[in-house]
Design a protein around this motif. Structure first.
Motif: not given
Ligand SMILES: [Zn+2]
Ligand SMILES: [Zn+2]
Length: 375
Positions: A204, A222, A224, A248-249, A252-253
């Protein structure tokens, strides 16, 4: 051997870095003289360059910067038997006392008598490796495997920090790891997590280009890109924002079938990221604070304590060089040298620091890791 001429980049104060020819004595007993081939620059070097200080450590007399380095032995001092001229070595910058309780129990990074190259903590200051020659105790030199380049060997210093962090957090095969911050240290943290068998590695950062680099070059599975938001006006608002970011992290991930990551490696030192790190760790997980820069952070301690999330500090490293070099030698850190995006000869060290300060080279290319050396 008589005195030799040595080109040194000597910092006299904020933005006053002078290239100076000065003599260097023959290596003392127990030392080797190393011709420096590559030195990586990092945040602490940049702090000294910009401010003439790094946190509380203020430059009192001129000093050479640089502590992430490798080179080739050009001379050896009296009594040195296990190193010879022509051997390629990584230089472990911190020389510890070896006699105190911390040193004797394997935690020499915490030795209070540590003399660390390019740090103004001790006086007289200890010169770093932004010079053509450096005398250093052979006990703090590490021979390079044939397949290890000088640049890779210079990367062993920041790699050591994250290797030490990975050991502190006991990163193991199959684990999920979140790295906050997609700078050189963050990417090295991802590489080490992967080398330890982590299967789900997420990065991130607010910088899209860095996140893209981390994913495209295979460092993270991945990534972000954190939206840039205005600084929260109150501490409470900041804590709320950090919790929302963590949400959010994770949405989503985050790893499937888990309430968070096994290990979170915080590499930004930004308060809201330090806070979010705690919320993104799973119950029973671990957070390692690698990034510095917020000496007094407000942290959601109950979110850690009530879920038995261990908060771990990291200060440099101990006993990491042999393992780090073995990792490089065995090919378990594939592609890590791609981190080195920018190179300057020692003669252009001022340009190197200005580029590092700008975050881009003169062609506008992103700088991930900058090396100064024999180019
Ligand atoms: Zn460094
Ligand atoms: Zn000690």
């Amino acid at each position: 051997m008589s005195e030799q001429s040595n080109l040194a980049a000597v910092l006299h104060g904020a933005k006053d870095l002078r290239l100076t020819k000065r003599p260097i004595s023959a290596p003392a007993p127990g030392e080797a003289q190393v011709a420096i081939k590559a030195t990586g620059l990092c945040g602490s070097d940049l702090h000294y360059y910009i401010h003439g200080r790094n946190g509380e450590y203020v430059l009192k007399t001129p000093m050479c910067l640089g502590h992430e380095s490798a080179g080739i032995i050009t001379a050896i001092g009296e009594g040195v038997t296990d190193y010879k001229v022509g051997e390629r070595v990584a230089i472990e910058a911190g020389v510890y006392c070896g006699a105190c309780r911390l040193c004797k129990t394997g935690r020499y990074n915490l030795c209070t008598k540590m003399r660390f190259n390019s740090s103004a903590k001790v006086f007289p200051h200890q010169d770093g490796s932004l010079q053509s020659l450096l005398n250093h105790p052979v006990t703090h030199l590490h021979k390079l495997p044939d397949s290890c380049s000088y640049e890779a060997a210079a990367l062993v210093e920041p790699l050591s920090v994250v290797l030490h962090a990975a050991r502190r957090a006991h990163i193991a095969a199959g684990q999920t790891v979140l790295v906050l911050g997609a700078g050189a240290v963050g990417l090295l943290a991802l590489a080490v997590a992967k080398a330890h068998g982590a299967t789900h590695t997420v990065v991130v950062d607010i910088n899209e280009e860095r996140v893209k680099f981390a994913v495209d070059e295979g460092f993270a599975t991945s990534g972000y890109v954190l939206p840039r938001t205005p600084r929260p006006e109150t501490s409470a608002a900041g804590l709320e924002a950090a919790k929302a970011t963590a949400g959010d992290i994770l949405t989503g991930y985050g790893p499937v079938d888990s309430d968070g990551f096994d290990v979170v490696m915080e590499c930004t030192g930004v308060e809201t990221c330090m806070q979010a790190a705690i919320h993104t760790a799973r119950p029973g997980g671990k957070v390692v604070f690698i990034g510095m820069g917020t000496p007094n952070a407000t942290l959601p301690i109950s979110a850690a304590a009530f879920r038995e999330v261990d908060l771990l500090g990291v200060f440099r490293y101990a006993n990491t060089y042999p393992d780090a070099l073995a990792l490089f030698g065995s090919g378990r850190l594939p592609g890590v040298e791609k981190l080195v995006t920018t190179r300057f000869p020692l003669e252009k060290v001022n340009e190197a620091f200005e580029a590092l300060l700008a975050g881009k080279d003169k062609d506008g290319n992103m700088i991930m890791k900058l090396m100064v050396g024999d180019y």
